[in-house]
Design an enzyme around this catalytic site. Structure first.
Site, mmCIF file in Angstrom:
data_model
loop_
_atom_site.group_PDB
_atom_site.id
_atom_site.type_symbol
_atom_site.label_atom_id
_atom_site.label_comp_id
_atom_site.label_asym_id
_atom_site.label_seq_id
_atom_site.Cartn_x
_atom_site.Cartn_y
_atom_site.Cartn_z
ATOM 1 N N ALA A 228 0.788 -1.212 -0.040
ATOM 2 C CA ALA A 228 -0.006 0.151 -0.070
ATOM 3 C C ALA A 228 1.201 1.381 -0.134
ATOM 4 O O ALA A 228 0.956 1.803 -1.041
ATOM 5 C CB ALA A 228 -0.917 -0.081 1.450
ATOM 6 N N ARG A 229 0.905 1.816 0.826
ATOM 7 C CA ARG A 229 2.279 3.108 1.725
ATOM 8 C C ARG A 229 3.409 2.920 2.262
ATOM 9 O O ARG A 229 2.921 2.194 3.021
ATOM 10 C CB ARG A 229 1.699 4.235 1.475
ATOM 11 C CG ARG A 229 0.530 5.078 0.566
ATOM 12 C CD ARG A 229 1.546 5.420 -0.736
ATOM 13 N NE ARG A 229 1.107 5.884 -1.885
ATOM 14 C CZ ARG A 229 0.848 5.664 -2.834
ATOM 15 N NH1 ARG A 229 1.191 4.077 -3.278
ATOM 16 N NH2 ARG A 229 0.391 5.532 -4.256
ATOM 17 N N ASP A 253 6.514 -3.483 -0.910
ATOM 18 C CA ASP A 253 6.127 -2.808 -2.522
ATOM 19 C C ASP A 253 6.755 -1.857 -2.074
ATOM 20 O O ASP A 253 6.566 -0.968 -3.299
ATOM 21 C CB ASP A 253 4.941 -3.567 -3.348
ATOM 22 C CG ASP A 253 5.101 -2.945 -4.831
ATOM 23 O OD1 ASP A 253 6.205 -3.273 -5.535
ATOM 24 O OD2 ASP A 253 4.362 -2.013 -4.929
ATOM 25 N N GLU A 258 11.692 6.672 -0.958
ATOM 26 C CA GLU A 258 11.494 5.690 -2.170
ATOM 27 C C GLU A 258 12.536 6.714 -3.213
ATOM 28 O O GLU A 258 12.447 7.544 -4.001
ATOM 29 C CB GLU A 258 10.239 5.774 -2.987
ATOM 30 C CG GLU A 258 9.747 4.355 -2.439
ATOM 31 C CD GLU A 258 8.105 4.155 -2.688
ATOM 32 O OE1 GLU A 258 7.803 4.362 -3.624
ATOM 33 O OE2 GLU A 258 7.447 3.583 -2.095
ATOM 34 N N HIS A 276 8.072 -0.076 -5.991
ATOM 35 C CA HIS A 276 6.917 -0.143 -6.066
ATOM 36 C C HIS A 276 5.950 -0.320 -7.544
ATOM 37 O O HIS A 276 5.584 0.550 -8.222
ATOM 38 C CB HIS A 276 6.603 1.781 -6.261
ATOM 39 C CG HIS A 276 5.668 2.188 -5.886
ATOM 40 N ND1 HIS A 276 5.759 3.384 -5.019
ATOM 41 C CD2 HIS A 276 4.453 1.880 -6.485
ATOM 42 C CE1 HIS A 276 4.012 3.653 -5.233
ATOM 43 N NE2 HIS A 276 3.609 3.011 -5.612
ATOM 44 N N GLY A 278 3.199 -2.884 -7.468
ATOM 45 C CA GLY A 278 1.775 -3.388 -7.707
ATOM 46 C C GLY A 278 1.169 -2.479 -8.473
ATOM 47 O O GLY A 278 0.511 -3.471 -8.916
#
Ligand SMILES: NC(=O)C1=CN([C@@H]2O[C@H](COP(=O)(O)OP(=O)(O)OC[C@H]3O[C@@H](n4cnc5c(N)ncnc54)[C@H](O)[C@@H]3O)[C@@H](O)[C@H]2O)C=CC1
Ligand SMILES: O=C(O)C(=O)COP(=O)(O)O
Length: 524
Positions: A228-229, A253, A258, A276, A278
């Site tokens: 998610a985050r 992820d 980031e 990241h 997703g």
């Protein structure tokens, strides 16, 4: 001509509606590459890489809309965008399936140690006993955040024979039962789950949701997943739980920063990671890009947006129904503001008849924008009107009545100032237009448009003639004139519509006429 800046990698095929549109120029460059031209863009399209800060918004004074080709808007300062009157839209469901599938890919990889085994075989090893995993079948999966992605993960988990526990403060027991999941408290979920996956937005409430205290409430040997985050699972807090073996493995992820750089979590063999990814599928990228491109195009064409973060969202159907009232309300707000030149502390709106059944939030926002526009120097529109009103200490309220009071529909606006109260009532008549039917205590009937001149005077013979004479002497043509009075010989008003705006000097001349009490120039 509108200019759109696309500052992240967004599917070219999805952007097609914008690329093909007339009078739209699409510039696909990073913000840093167009630093000198930022003040020329009307729209900005981003994914998660571009950080839309207040500082950037200040450099983009023409910006009207930000399109997020994806779900999370935590990279956008939505409050600042709202303050600047910039609409923020996203593509809420275009990447749901891809992210749910990625979560599942991560879950399977985590419990079967696929990434570690892959590296081992690629290193020319053959160590089968080092990679014994566990089954998903029969395991308890805890899903925190049961929105679009969380519920797609649940469907897949059930197909794998897992027991699904869900924590989401906005989920009803009835909906949970219908889907076949166990809705529980966070503590119950933490205690029951073998694997926990988070699917909430990153907010003040969810930041560090899985921190030291809650991690301690999980089962020994738990697996954790964050697609998610970054920050919903506290990265620092994970370290001791990985070191002492309480947490059996983590799949990430997303990261607090980031890219994560040389993060200590990356050194753990049982922490598996993706950059990241997703939403990184052909299908998701085409979906989200098409959704935002179409929405931005609609918006620039003056049509309603359907997935705004900072505006009430309207379907085309609803928009068509409210459009007329939306315009009427804006004009009424503007007239009230121009009439009441003193500070105002309260605005009350009453919707009567057919308009009372419509989505009035948007109409009220339009009315507030109309009211505030003559009073504030910065951009004011439906996006920021409520916020600006609040900042200026103006309270506003809505009331509803099924009875239209002689009209099929009507909107009554009352504005409370320091020394006086002003009321205006309008109606929209299909195939005819907007009419103001009540103005400052007088019944009247005029179209709210163009250059208006309001005169309050004593009701006695010759007043219309005197006004007509002064205007005629100065070559000001009267297009229409409506009159109203409370009682014969008492106070009366005239509302004139003129072919050109009135000059200040003429206003003063009219004010000097005996038995004229008030003269106001009103521009729409
Ligand atoms: N890794 C990636 O590439 C992607 C990540 N995402 C992220 O996934 C997350 C979920 O996305 P969607 O399912 O589309 O959003 P959604 O809005 O449909 O669902 C979010 C759910 O979280 C719940 N929630 C909010 N606060 C909560 C709290 N304090 N505790 C528990 N539940 C809470 C809400 O009630 C809602 O049901 C977002 O953070 C989004 O940014 C989305 C797409 C791709
Ligand atoms: O949609 C989301 O919330 C995502 O996290 C996807 O991010 P991205 O567009 O791939 O940078």
């Amino acid at each position: 001509m509108f200019r759109i800046l696309v500052s992240d990698a967004i599917s070219e095929e999805g952007l097609a509606p914008l690329l093909a549109a007339k009078d739209i120029e699409v510039v696909q460059k990073k913000v840093s590459e167009v630093a000198d031209e930022l003040d020329q863009f009307d729209a900005l399209l981003v994914r998660s890489a571009t950080k839309v800060t207040e500082e950037l918004l200040e450099k983009m004074p023409k910006l009207k809309i930000i399109g997020r080709a994806g779900v999370g808007v935590d990279n956008i300062d939505v409050e600042a965008a709202t303050k600047h009157g910039v609409v923020v839209i996203n593509a809420p469901n275009g990447n749901t399936i891809s992210t749910a599938e990625h979560t599942f890919a991560m879950m399977a990889s985590l419990v079967r140690r696929i990434p570690q085994a892959h590296i081992s075989v690629k290193s020319r090893e053959w160590n089968r006993s080092a990679f014994v995993g566990v089954e998903l079948f029969g395991k308890h999966l805890g899903i925190i955040g049961f929105g679009r992605i969380g519920s797609e993960v649940a469907k897949r988990a059930r197909a794998f024979g897992m027991h699904v526990h869900v924590y989401d403060p906005f989920l009803t027991k009835a909906r949970a039962e219908k889907i076949g999941v166990d809705a529980c408290s966070l503590d119950e979920l933490l205690a029951a789950s073998d694997i926990i996956t988070v699917h909430t937005p990153l907010t003040k409430e969810t930041k560090g949701l899985l921190g030291p205290k809650n991690l301690a409430k999980t089962k020994k040997g738990v697996y954790l997943i964050n697609c998610a985050r970054g920050g919903i699972i506290d990265e620092q807090a994970l370290i001791p739980f990985l070191e002492n073996g309480h947490v059996a493995g983590v799949a990430l992820d997303v990261f607090e920063q980031e890219p994560p750089g040389d993060h200590p979590l990356l050194s753990f063999d049982n922490v598996i990671v993706t950059p990241h990814l997703g939403a990184s599928t052909v299908e998701a990228q085409l979906n989200v890009a098409t959704q935002v491109a179409e929405e931005v195009l609609h918006f620039l064409e003056g049509k309603p947006v359907t997935s705004s973060i900072n505006l009430p969202t309207l379907s085309k159907d609803v928009y068509e129904k409210i459009q007329a009232f939306y315009t009427l309300a804006r004009k009424m707000g503007s007239l009230a503001s121009q009439y009441m030149t003193e500070p105002v502390h309260e605005i009350a709106v009453t919707y009567c008849g057919s308009v009372a059944d419509l989505e009035t939030t948007f109409i009220t926002r339009s009315l507030l924008a109309g009211f505030l526009k003559p009073r504030v120097a910065s951009t004011v529109n439906e996006v920021n009107a409520a916020m600006i009103a609040k900042e200026r200490g103006i309270a506003f309220s809505e009331k509803f009545s099924a009875n239209g009071n002689d009209y099929n529909n009507s909107i009554t606006l009352t504005v409370y100032g320091e020394t006086q109260t002003f009321t205006i009532k309008g109606t929209h008549i299909a195939h005819y237009g907007d009419r103001i039917v009540h103005f400052n205590g007088f019944a009247i009937d005029f179209a709210p448009e163009g250059h208006l001149l309001y005169i309050q005077h004593l009701d006695k013979p010759g007043m219309i003639g005197k006004v007509g004479q002064i205007l005629g002497d100065h070559q000001v043509n009267i297009a229409t004139m409506q009159v109203g009075r409370q009682e014969a010989g008492g106070k009366a008003i005239m509302m004139l519509s003129l072919d050109k705006p009135l000059e200040e000097e003429l206003l003063e001349k009219l004010e000097q006429v005996s038995d004229i009490d008030t003269v106001k120039k009103l521009e729409l």
